[in-house]
Design a protein around this motif. Structure first.
Motif, PDB file in Angstrom:
ATOM      1  N   LYS A 142       0.847  -1.197   0.000  1.00 12.39           N
ATOM      2  CA  LYS A 142       0.000   0.000   0.000  1.00 12.39           C
ATOM      3  C   LYS A 142       0.883   1.248   0.000  1.00 12.39           C
ATOM      4  N   ARG A 143       0.386   2.306  -0.626  1.00 14.46           N
ATOM      5  CA  ARG A 143       1.109   3.568  -0.596  1.00 14.46           C
ATOM      6  C   ARG A 143       1.130   4.089   0.832  1.00 14.46           C
ATOM      7  N   PHE A 144       2.129   4.895   1.169  1.00  9.51           N
ATOM      8  CA  PHE A 144       2.333   5.257   2.568  1.00  9.51           C
ATOM      9  C   PHE A 144       1.178   6.067   3.142  1.00  9.51           C
ATOM     10  N   GLU A 145       0.459   6.822   2.309  1.00  3.36           N
ATOM     11  CA  GLU A 145      -0.674   7.587   2.813  1.00  3.36           C
ATOM     12  C   GLU A 145      -1.770   6.654   3.338  1.00  3.36           C
ATOM     13  N   VAL A 146      -1.986   5.554   2.635  1.00  2.00           N
ATOM     14  CA  VAL A 146      -2.993   4.579   3.077  1.00  2.00           C
ATOM     15  C   VAL A 146      -2.505   3.851   4.328  1.00  2.00           C
TER      16      VAL A 146
END
Length: 315
Positions: A84-88
């Motif tokens: 997952k991308r770090f924002e998620v």
């Protein structure tokens, strides 16, 4: 209320949950990251308190979202997922943390509805997407403005029509120094381009991978523009991409005991390769574009044995 808040006239609530979030951020982030979230918090309040449409926002939620927005950079690695991308990652971690606090203090349950938890998730997940966040709920917009301001500065915010006084910027940066911030961000972004590149292709992280020439990082062929351009040129090339999206959910968890289960991104890699080569699954066998990643090969083998050759894709 701190001396900084008194000096700046910031009306920031002081609640037990905000205090705990502050301590949790300090525990999980490197010093430069902790200072960043603290600056983002104060900058966000300085800007949002002047905007009529943000006066009635949930200030406790705003504060907690700002403080926990970079849990996807967790220095222990606990909250850093492989897919997952770090924002998620940060949004998931923050929501899980609040739920943990609710479990420990049941009285909080009446204060944190699922809608409020979702707002917290949205504020963090969208914090690198101003073009979306600025048109979402007040809490989402306010959180993003503070984070954005820590990169743009007072002059930069003015260019976008938001007021942030130079004296406010200087006071906040004096309280929470910027030492190590630039290098820390670059190292973190490039690190994600190395460790989980499939989460970066449609994000700002991908810009770092290209600009900093991260070894082995290749964004070309995996962007949305590549999909559109190849669809326009080849027409039916989108068909295997749809196959990939459909069969990823049907892929049996125990299909291969020797390899980890491919993620949706692994199937997407195969689909992107098909777009670039305009070949069927079967004609991709041995194609050097597949590289050496075991999970990508696992996804390819499963698709090639599950789906029939497409006449429209044959060379």
């Amino acid at each position: 209320m701190t001396d900084l808040q008194l000096t700046m006239g910031i009306d920031m609530p002081s609640t037990p949950l905000i205090t705990k979030a502050l301590a949790f951020a300090k525990e999980r982030l490197k010093p430069w990251g902790y200072n960043h979230v603290c600056r983002s918090l104060h900058l966000g309040f300085a800007i949002a308190d002047r905007l009529p449409d943000l006066q009635s926002r949930d200030k406790e939620l705003h504060a907690i979202a700002a403080l926990l927005h970079d849990l996807g950079w967790d220095q222990s690695g606990e909250f850093v997922s492989p897919d997952k991308r770090f924002e998620v990652d940060g949004a998931e971690a923050a929501r899980t943390w609040v739920r943990g606090q609710i479990a420990a203090l049941p009285g909080l349950a009446t204060q944190w509805s699922e809608h409020r938890l979702q707002l917290l998730w949205d504020a963090i997940a969208l914090h690198t997407s101003p073009a979306i966040a600025w048109y979402k709920e007040a809490e989402v917009k306010a959180t993003q403005l503070g984070i954005f301001a820590d990169f743009a500065g007072s002059e930069g915010m003015g260019m976008f029509g938001f007021e942030l006084k130079a004296a406010e910027w200087e006071a906040i940066c004096a309280e929470f120094p910027r030492s190590g911030f630039k290098d820390g961000v670059i190292d973190t972004m490039c690190g994600f381009c190395r460790s989980k590149p499939h989460t970066t292709w449609d994000t700002l992280m991908g810009d770092f991978g290209g600009e900093m020439k991260v070894e082995g990082y290749e964004k070309e062929g995996k962007r949305f523009a590549d999909l559109v351009l190849h669809m326009a040129e080849w027409g039916s090339v989108a068909e295997p991409m749809l196959w990939s999206a459909i069969v990823v959910r049907a892929y049996p968890a125990g299909h291969s005991s020797a390899e980890s289960r491919p993620s949706s991104e692994d199937f997407c890699v195969v689909g992107c390769m098909l777009m670039r080569t305009c070949r069927s699954f079967h004609s991709l066998h041995g194609c050097p574009r597949l590289g050496t990643d075991a999970r990508t090969h696992s996804a390819f083998r499963y698709l090639s044995h599950t789906l029939p050759p497409s006449p429209s894709m044959n060379e």
